[in-house]
Design a protein around this motif. Structure first.
Motif, PDB file in Angstrom:
ATOM      1  N   SER A 190       0.806  -1.224   0.000  1.00 27.18           N
ATOM      2  CA  SER A 190       0.000   0.000   0.000  1.00 27.18           C
ATOM      3  C   SER A 190       0.838   1.272   0.000  1.00 27.18           C
ATOM      4  CB  SER A 190      -0.950   0.008   1.207  1.00 27.18           C
ATOM      5  OG  SER A 190      -0.209  -0.063   2.410  1.00 27.18           O
ATOM      6  N   ARG A 191       2.083   1.221   0.452  1.00 30.49           N
ATOM      7  CA  ARG A 191       2.957   2.396   0.444  1.00 30.49           C
ATOM      8  C   ARG A 191       4.109   2.222  -0.548  1.00 30.49           C
ATOM      9  NH1 ARG A 191       2.125   5.580   5.095  1.00 30.49           N
ATOM     10  NH2 ARG A 191       3.117   7.149   3.832  1.00 30.49           N
TER      11      ARG A 191
ATOM     12  N   GLN B 288       6.101  -0.373  -0.547  1.00 26.69           N
ATOM     13  CA  GLN B 288       7.214  -0.993   0.174  1.00 26.69           C
ATOM     14  C   GLN B 288       7.738  -2.289  -0.425  1.00 26.69           C
ATOM     15  OE1 GLN B 288       4.043  -0.580   1.331  1.00 26.69           O
ATOM     16  NE2 GLN B 288       3.623  -1.914   3.058  1.00 26.69           N
TER      17      GLN B 288
ATOM     18  N   GLY C 100       9.094   2.487  -0.629  1.00 25.93           N
ATOM     19  CA  GLY C 100       8.033   2.472   0.370  1.00 25.93           C
ATOM     20  C   GLY C 100       7.730   3.861   0.890  1.00 25.93           C
ATOM     21  N   SER C 101       7.337   3.924   2.147  1.00 23.23           N
ATOM     22  CA  SER C 101       6.984   5.196   2.770  1.00 23.23           C
ATOM     23  C   SER C 101       8.233   5.951   3.185  1.00 23.23           C
ATOM     24  CB  SER C 101       6.115   4.951   4.009  1.00 23.23           C
ATOM     25  OG  SER C 101       5.931   6.166   4.722  1.00 23.23           O
TER      26      SER C 101
ATOM     27  N   SER D  84       7.230   3.648  -5.008  1.00 23.60           N
ATOM     28  CA  SER D  84       6.937   2.252  -5.299  1.00 23.60           C
ATOM     29  C   SER D  84       8.027   1.586  -6.133  1.00 23.60           C
ATOM     30  CB  SER D  84       5.587   2.115  -6.006  1.00 23.60           C
ATOM     31  OG  SER D  84       5.617   2.798  -7.235  1.00 23.60           O
TER      32      SER D  84
ATOM     33  N   ASP E 147       5.739   8.535  -1.082  1.00 27.83           N
ATOM     34  CA  ASP E 147       5.880   7.092  -1.193  1.00 27.83           C
ATOM     35  C   ASP E 147       6.576   6.790  -2.513  1.00 27.83           C
ATOM     36  OD1 ASP E 147       4.475   6.907   1.147  1.00 27.83           O
ATOM     37  OD2 ASP E 147       2.645   6.125   0.241  1.00 27.83           O
TER      38      ASP E 147
ATOM     39  N   SER F 128       6.852  -0.230   6.680  1.00 27.83           N
ATOM     40  CA  SER F 128       6.312   0.279   5.414  1.00 27.83           C
ATOM     41  C   SER F 128       7.405   0.718   4.449  1.00 27.83           C
ATOM     42  CB  SER F 128       5.346   1.438   5.680  1.00 27.83           C
ATOM     43  OG  SER F 128       6.016   2.482   6.367  1.00 27.83           O
ATOM     44  N   HIS F 129       8.591   0.150   4.582  1.00 24.70           N
ATOM     45  CA  HIS F 129       9.654   0.418   3.609  1.00 24.70           C
ATOM     46  C   HIS F 129      10.584  -0.784   3.520  1.00 24.70           C
ATOM     47  CE1 HIS F 129      11.930   1.344   7.250  1.00 24.70           C
ATOM     48  NE2 HIS F 129      13.044   1.364   6.535  1.00 24.70           N
TER      49      HIS F 129
END
Length: 107
Positions: free
Chosen positions: A16-17, A19, A70-71, A93, A91, A55-56
């Motif tokens: 979603s981020r 990651q 990621g984030s 991707s 973010d 988130s990364h």
């Protein structure tokens, strides 16, 4: 994340981020994929280590090149010098190269 002995990286789970380093077209609805998917953006790099936070993710190549995706909400990507909004909040991707100061590289 999983890495093969040839340095190929596969990712699955929550993207979603961004990651996982997977492009949007590679991920199912709601940013999730349950199937190990090759991280094509790392093609050509022989990855020797992978690391992941909440988130990364980070990828280290045999030559010492570090990539992150990621984030970046807390600056954890280390790519502030790029054309990103103030505070490294965008973010990413697709894995981005992390440049260390001077001529240093990760070992």
């Amino acid at each position: 994340l999983a890495m093969t002995s040839q340095g190929r990286v596969y990712a699955w789970g929550d993207n979603s981020r961004g990651q996982l380093g997977l492009r949007t077209a590679q991920v199912k609805a709601k940013g999730f994929t349950a199937t190990p998917t090759h991280v094509a953006a790392l093609r050509g790099l022989q990855v020797v280590e992978v690391g992941a936070g909440a988130s990364h993710s980070m990828f280290l190549s045999r030559t010492g090149m570090l990539q992150a995706c990621g984030s970046g909400a807390q600056g954890q990507l280390g790519v502030l010098h790029r054309n990103l909004p103030v505070g490294d909040i965008a973010d990413q991707s697709i894995p981005q190269r992390v440049d260390l100061p001077g001529k240093d590289h990760v070992v």
